[in-house]
Design a protein around this motif. Structure first.
Motif, mmCIF file in Angstrom:
data_model
loop_
_atom_site.group_PDB
_atom_site.id
_atom_site.type_symbol
_atom_site.label_atom_id
_atom_site.label_comp_id
_atom_site.label_asym_id
_atom_site.label_seq_id
_atom_site.Cartn_x
_atom_site.Cartn_y
_atom_site.Cartn_z
ATOM 1 N N ALA B 100 0.840 -1.206 0.000
ATOM 2 C CA ALA B 100 0.000 0.000 0.000
ATOM 3 C C ALA B 100 0.873 1.255 0.000
ATOM 4 O O ALA B 100 0.567 2.230 -0.695
ATOM 5 N N PHE B 101 1.961 1.222 0.771
ATOM 6 C CA PHE B 101 2.869 2.370 0.821
ATOM 7 C C PHE B 101 3.511 2.605 -0.552
ATOM 8 O O PHE B 101 3.581 3.737 -1.040
ATOM 9 N N ALA B 102 3.982 1.507 -1.168
ATOM 10 C CA ALA B 102 4.607 1.646 -2.489
ATOM 11 C C ALA B 102 3.608 2.237 -3.471
ATOM 12 O O ALA B 102 3.928 3.152 -4.248
ATOM 13 N N GLY B 103 2.377 1.719 -3.426
ATOM 14 C CA GLY B 103 1.323 2.233 -4.297
ATOM 15 C C GLY B 103 1.035 3.705 -4.027
ATOM 16 O O GLY B 103 0.787 4.478 -4.958
ATOM 17 N N TYR B 104 1.108 4.074 -2.754
ATOM 18 C CA TYR B 104 0.834 5.476 -2.379
ATOM 19 C C TYR B 104 1.831 6.414 -3.061
ATOM 20 O O TYR B 104 1.440 7.437 -3.637
ATOM 21 N N PHE B 105 3.111 6.054 -3.007
ATOM 22 C CA PHE B 105 4.116 6.954 -3.582
ATOM 23 C C PHE B 105 3.948 7.077 -5.104
ATOM 24 O O PHE B 105 4.084 8.152 -5.672
ATOM 25 N N VAL B 106 3.618 5.944 -5.731
ATOM 26 C CA VAL B 106 3.418 5.987 -7.184
ATOM 27 C C VAL B 106 2.159 6.800 -7.521
ATOM 28 O O VAL B 106 2.188 7.707 -8.359
ATOM 29 N N ALA B 107 1.057 6.473 -6.835
ATOM 30 C CA ALA B 107 -0.219 7.147 -7.128
ATOM 31 C C ALA B 107 -0.117 8.639 -6.839
ATOM 32 O O ALA B 107 -0.663 9.458 -7.587
ATOM 33 N N ASN B 108 0.593 8.986 -5.771
ATOM 34 C CA ASN B 108 0.747 10.397 -5.412
ATOM 35 C C ASN B 108 1.535 11.144 -6.498
ATOM 36 O O ASN B 108 1.172 12.260 -6.882
ATOM 37 N N GLY B 109 2.584 10.493 -6.987
ATOM 38 C CA GLY B 109 3.374 11.102 -8.054
ATOM 39 C C GLY B 109 2.538 11.287 -9.314
ATOM 40 O O GLY B 109 2.554 12.355 -9.942
ATOM 41 N N PHE B 110 1.768 10.241 -9.661
ATOM 42 C CA PHE B 110 0.886 10.332 -10.836
ATOM 43 C C PHE B 110 -0.157 11.434 -10.653
ATOM 44 O O PHE B 110 -0.496 12.144 -11.596
ATOM 45 N N ASP B 111 -0.654 11.540 -9.425
ATOM 46 C CA ASP B 111 -1.694 12.545 -9.151
ATOM 47 C C ASP B 111 -1.131 13.957 -9.343
ATOM 48 O O ASP B 111 -1.776 14.813 -9.957
ATOM 49 N N ARG B 112 0.049 14.169 -8.810
ATOM 50 C CA ARG B 112 0.656 15.506 -8.903
ATOM 51 C C ARG B 112 0.979 15.889 -10.350
ATOM 52 O O ARG B 112 0.880 17.052 -10.729
ATOM 53 N N SER B 113 1.363 14.870 -11.122
ATOM 54 C CA SER B 113 1.722 15.180 -12.513
ATOM 55 C C SER B 113 0.501 15.243 -13.416
ATOM 56 O O SER B 113 0.602 15.619 -14.576
ATOM 57 N N GLY B 114 -0.666 14.839 -12.897
ATOM 58 C CA GLY B 114 -1.880 14.857 -13.700
ATOM 59 C C GLY B 114 -2.098 13.573 -14.482
ATOM 60 O O GLY B 114 -3.112 13.392 -15.150
ATOM 61 N N PHE B 115 -1.138 12.627 -14.384
ATOM 62 C CA PHE B 115 -1.222 11.372 -15.139
ATOM 63 C C PHE B 115 -2.389 10.505 -14.643
ATOM 64 O O PHE B 115 -3.070 9.851 -15.436
#
Lengths: 420, 365
Positions: B100-115
């Motif tokens: 879940a933590f690994a997913g959080y960092f990826v999803a957060n990065g995608f969210d910030r970039s708009g991806f």
């Protein structure tokens, strides 16, 4: 046969720890005379040049870290203002983490009580921790000054003698609950409310006080609901609440549970027109991190900590805080903790006596009485302690979050004051 | 035969029955009766009160299916490892947390970039893939360091090692990423609903249930219809005999941890989609619940873990309102865990090997 070894192991470990810590409690203090000082419950001797140890216990880990860390920093600023000296001795500040729960409070208090050099204790921020801790400390003859623990029972006129050593620089929630009910009914226009708590003394008592006052104003108080601080799935309880179609949900719970309630409430049909209102435990940047975008528009009832409502020295104290820790205050109770530390310093200086051997002697009962007799203009407002330990004056306020960016957290800006 | 003789025989049987009756028997029958009274009486009372409409009951069922699907996925990890090693992998809930933590960092990065907003499906697949890789890697590391040295050790050492691994993972993530609760990205489609025969269903719940069903089906297919799956089942039946038949037990154990870790990774992301938070201690409670689900279904039995998880989720969600509202109990939701674990106890009283466990025992015999 399959059992639940991890739950059992953790439970047994905790039970064992608590049992061991209870067994290690200091025996009830008795009258003593030393260095020319006689006291009903004991005398502390501090050798010449040795530090005076002041204890502290707050939540300094987990989701509610900001609440305790902010108080601890407030106390450190007060000590720094005294050049870390009291009664001619350097201050040794020993802090324990109480985790904002009863087990943590009991453990922290037991460790502090077992330290014979502790003169006085500051904290905690959470009533859940103060409830078991204050009696343990007082049993060891240690006065405890709460900084953000506001449950009414801690300073109630009918409190047990176990709490005789507890006083606080945060107002009782009797005032907060009454003010919250008034704001909900008259300003927000809510005619029905669901009080929701997490079983902690703070949340349970504050929700009850608000409900009583809301009903007296003519509002409809719907059945009280409860969640656990560690609950994550709030859908069923919110669905149950939605059947009542309340105007407001009053939820003075802590960060983790409040964040789940707030986020999941958006997904529940029937709660579209219901306003969720939180309490003082949520004044922290961690709360913004935990909730995310759903936080915008969320309101919390809180004491008024605007510079106008605080004491004259408050802006100077905030400047020192910011300089010392490299950031603005991370919650709202640093001023109360500062004043608690001032009470401690003034009380120690008032009762400390130098003995024939050059050592300093402090009577424990005398120290308690001196703390209870405190009266001065504090950074959080006027400080005047009553016989049951209430020292602060309450001024109500309501704040609203305007951004979901945790870096924008600043009391008065995000969340911004919308009342008074 | 005369009536007198029949009466004497009947009395004799009754006397023998009473003589055999122990205090424990009486207590267990009392418990069963009490549970029955609460369930039937509470249900009737709740239905008479009519506080909840059909929509609310369907909501409760849907919430139960959603959380139950996640419990089921985590339970699979417990049950498979227990099957091959007879070890309760108490770090499994925390392995879910790492995913879940690994997913959080990826999803957060995608969210910030708009991806994430622009390509939600692709972003979710990448998030899940990263989560699976991380949780699987950590599951394998835990197996290698904490479990393999104790594989042939009898007694409690493996169990203590598992508990230690659990604490180690929790405190490591606390040290690395802090003790505060972190918010998962919340996108507009998370709030989207689907009209299903006039009933509005949150799409996120359907996504979670769908993902869980697909991943569990794949897992079931692997275990039952592949060579490695057959090897897993063989090792579960008899490790020594399997080794004598040429099966590489070590490889089977590693494959089992890989499957369990992958399921935990998917479950971690799905859990975060529903509850939108990650926290270093987030694996503990679902881990305990999932272990309960595995026991409920019959530990060591793959379909049992799936059914146990769904069953537990449903009871947790529907039970408090259905059984306790009728008695006018305030805040019945607080008794959710009581219901879940009473259910577990009751099932174990009636079927000590769990819902599916006995069938497995018979098949082995």
């Amino acid at each position: 046969m399959i059992r639940l070894p991890i739950a059992a192991a953790r439970s047994f470990a905790l039970t064992g720890l608590l049992a061991a810590s209870s067994a290690a409690l200091s025996p009830p203090a008795i009258a003593a005379t030393a260095g020319g000082v006689t006291d009903d419950i004991g005398v502390i001797r501090i050798p010449k040049g040795a530090p005076i140890t002041i204890g502290g216990y707050w939540v300094i880990s987990g989701p509610d870290t900001a609440l305790g860390t902010d108080s601890m920093r407030g106390a450190k600023v007060a000590f720094a203002d005294q050049k870390n000296m009291v009664a001619g001795h350097p201050i040794n500040f020993v802090v324990e983490d109480d985790g904002c729960n009863a087990e943590g409070g009991q453990t922290a208090a037991t460790k502090l009580a077992a330290n014979p050099s502790i003169v006085l204790v500051l904290g905690p921020a959470c009533s859940s921790a103060a409830t078991p801790a204050a009696p343990i400390l007082w049993k060891a003859g240690i006065t405890d000054i709460g900084t953000a623990s506001s449950a009414p029972s801690l300073t109630a006129p009918d409190r047990k003698p176990d709490y005789d050593g507890f006083l606080r620089t945060i107002p009782s929630d009797l005032g907060q609950g009454k003010a919250d009910a008034s704001w909900l009914y008259t300003k927000l226009g809510a005619k029905s409310v669901v009080p929701l708590h997490d079983g902690s003394p703070y949340a349970q008592q504050l929700a009850a006080v608000m409900a009583k006052n809301f009903a007296e104003l003519g509002g409809k108080v719907l059945p009280t609901e409860a969640v656990a601080p560690t609950d994550v799935d709030m859908h069923p309880v919110l669905t149950r609440i939605a059947t009542e179609k309340p105007d407001a949900i009053y939820m003075p719970v802590f960060v983790a549970a409040a964040a789940q309630l707030l986020r999941q409430s958006k997904e529940i049909p029937g709660l579209e027109k219901t306003t969720l209102v939180g309490g003082g435990s949520l004044m922290a940047p961690e709360f913004i991190s935990a909730v995310g975008p759903s936080i915008v528009g969320f309101r919390i009832c809180y004491p008024d900590v605007s510079p106008d409502a605080m004491g004259k020295a408050y802006p100077q104290m905030v400047a020192e805080y910011t300089k010392m820790f490299g950031e603005a205050p991370i919650s709202g109770y640093h001023g109360n903790a500062y004043d608690a530390a001032v009470i401690a310093i003034k009380a120690i200086e008032k009762v400390a006596k130098t003995g024939p051997d050059g050592a300093t002697y402090i009577g424990r009962k005398a120290l308690r009485d001196a703390a209870f007799a405190s009266a001065f203009d504090g950074v959080s407002g006027p400080i005047k302690c009553g016989e049951h330990g209430d020292c602060a004056t309450f001024k109500p306020a309501v704040y609203e979050f305007v951004s979901s960016d945790p870096s924008t957290f600043k009391i008065g800006t995000n969340p911004k004051a919308i009342f008074p | 035969m005369s009536e007198a003789v029949l009466a004497v025989r009947s009395q004799s049987r009754l006397r023998r029955f009473l003589l055999r009756l122990t205090f424990v028997d009486v207590a267990l029958w009392g418990l069963r009766a009490l549970v029955l009274v609460v369930v039937i009486g509470g249900t009737i009372g709740t239905l008479i009160k009519s506080r909840y409409g059909v929509t609310q009951w369907l909501d409760f069922v849907l919430f139960g299916l959603t959380i139950g699907s996640i419990y089921a996925q985590v339970a699979l990890g417990y049950t498979m490892v227990y099957g091959v090693l007879r070890l309760i992998n108490f770090a499994h809930g925390d392995i879910m947390m790492t995913g879940a933590f690994a997913g959080y960092f990826v999803a957060n990065g995608f969210d910030r970039s708009g991806f994430l907003a622009a390509n939600p499906v692709f972003a979710i697949l990448i998030t899940m893939a990263v989560s699976v890789v991380v949780s699987t890697s950590i599951a394998l590391i835990v197996e290698r360091i904490a479990y393999r040295p104790f594989r042939h050790v009898r007694g409690f050492a493996p169990l203590i090692s598992a508990i230690g691994a659990s604490f180690f993972l929790e405190q490591t993530f606390r040290g690395l990423f802090g003790s505060s609760v972190k918010s998962y990205p919340d996108l507009h489609w998370h709030q989207a609903q689907l009209n299903l025969f006039g009933y509005m269903v949150p799409k996120i719940d359907l996504l979670v249930i769908g993902c869980a069903v697909v991943s569990m089906s794949i897992l079931y297919g692997i275990v039952n219809h592949t060579k490695m799956g057959t090897a897993i089942r063989a090792v579960s039946e008899d490790k020594e005999a399997a080794a004598l038949m040429g099966i590489d037990v070590n490889k089977v154990v590693i494959f089992t941890f890989t499957l369990g870790g992958a399921m935990a990774g998917i479950a971690g992301v799905l859990y975060a989609f529903v509850f939108k938070q990650v926290y270093f201690f987030m694996g503990f409670t679902p881990g305990v619940k999932a272990f309960g689900a595995a026991v409920l279904g019959g530990i060591g039995n793959v379909p049992g873990a799936m059914v146990g998880g769904i069953f537990l989720g449903l009871f947790e969600s529907v039970g408090p309102s259905l059984f306790f509202d009728g008695f006018g109990i305030a805040a019945p939701y607080q008794l959710r865990d009581l219901i879940a674990f009473t259910l577990l106890i009751m099932v174990l009283i009636f079927r000590p090997n769990g819902l599916f466990g006995e069938r497995l025992v018979k098949e082995r015999a």
